[in-house]
Design a protein around this motif. Structure first.
Motif, short mmCIF file in Angstrom:
data_model
loop_
_atom_site.label_atom_id
_atom_site.label_comp_id
_atom_site.label_asym_id
_atom_site.label_seq_id
_atom_site.Cartn_x
_atom_site.Cartn_y
_atom_site.Cartn_z
N GLY A 90 50.56 41.09 48.29
CA GLY A 90 51.49 40.91 47.18
C GLY A 90 52.90 40.49 47.59
O GLY A 90 53.80 40.48 46.76
N ASN A 122 36.46 37.04 42.22
CA ASN A 122 37.68 37.41 42.94
C ASN A 122 38.85 36.75 42.21
O ASN A 122 39.41 35.74 42.66
CB ASN A 122 37.62 36.99 44.40
N ARG A 153 41.99 37.44 41.61
CA ARG A 153 43.30 37.30 42.26
C ARG A 153 43.34 36.09 43.19
O ARG A 153 44.25 35.26 43.12
CB ARG A 153 43.65 38.57 43.00
N ALA A 154 42.35 35.99 44.08
CA ALA A 154 42.32 34.87 45.02
C ALA A 154 42.08 33.56 44.28
O ALA A 154 42.77 32.56 44.54
CB ALA A 154 41.23 35.09 46.07
N THR A 175 42.73 32.66 41.20
CA THR A 175 43.92 32.24 40.47
C THR A 175 44.98 31.69 41.42
O THR A 175 45.61 30.66 41.14
CB THR A 175 44.49 33.42 39.65
N SER A 176 45.14 32.35 42.56
CA SER A 176 46.11 31.86 43.55
C SER A 176 45.74 30.46 44.01
O SER A 176 46.59 29.57 44.06
CB SER A 176 46.18 32.81 44.75
#
Length: 194
Positions: A127, A155, A157-158, A160-161
């Motif tokens: 983060g 996954n 979070r990954a 979207t990143s």
């Protein structure tokens, strides 16, 4: 992303042979990055299975592997690695391409596609932008036309990143590793970064 935003972050680069020399560090970062997944007992994410894959990636005959380790005050906090896909690469073997000419898409020559195989940050440092900094450090200045990576569809979070960092989905692929899940295949143009 500038590492100035992450005080004290520095990068070290390693070839395959050099990466084998810091095998304990690689495993330690993995164990600290995947604490929850390892605890869940999935055999694909077991440290022993992960290190078998690492040994295959760093085989002296495997190609031009490159590892970037990020450290703060001498403590490894994350790592990313990959390699250019050779003409005989098995990377695309189980690819289900969403659209387009599959034969043209998977044609490799050692300079077309860089495979970003792993990117991970120790849980206690997550983060803070370290994953993006590792990503940019590894891909910055690559001579290949494009990069590819595989991501688990759930996954969030990954995933979207990666989308925010300029990647796009082109299909799915189930790696040949034992117990490997079916993953989404993402592509990112590198031409403007060279």
């Amino acid at each position: 992303m500038s590492t100035d935003l992450i005080p004290g972050l520095r990068f070290d680069r390693y070839t395959a042979a050099q990466a084998r020399g810091i095998r304990d560090t690689v495993e330690s970062v993995y164990r600290h990055a995947y604490v929850d997944q390892i605890a869940a007992g999935d055999s694909f994410v077991a440290p022993e299975a992960f290190m078998r894959r690492f040994d295959a990636y760093t085989d002296p005959h495997a190609g031009r592997f490159e590892l970037v380790v990020g450290s703060i005050e001498g403590e490894p906090v994350g790592q990313a690695w990959g390699w250019p896909l050779a003409s005989n690469s098995r990377w695309w073997a189980n690819l289900a391409l969403g659209e387009g000419d599959r034969a043209a898409f998977v044609a490799e020559n050692g300079m077309r596609t860089f495979a970003l195989s792993e990117i991970m940050v120790c849980k206690e440092f997550a983060g803070r932008g370290i994953a993006r900094a590792l990503h940019d450090e590894l891909l910055g200045g690559r001579p290949e036309q494009r990069a590819t990576l595989l991501v688990e569809p759930d996954n969030v979070r990954a995933y979207t990143s990666y989308i925010n960092w300029g990647w796009r989905r082109v299909g799915t692929l189930k790696p040949s590793w034992p117990d490997a899940p079916t993953l989404h295949v993402l592509i990112r143009d590198l031409k403007s970064e060279s």
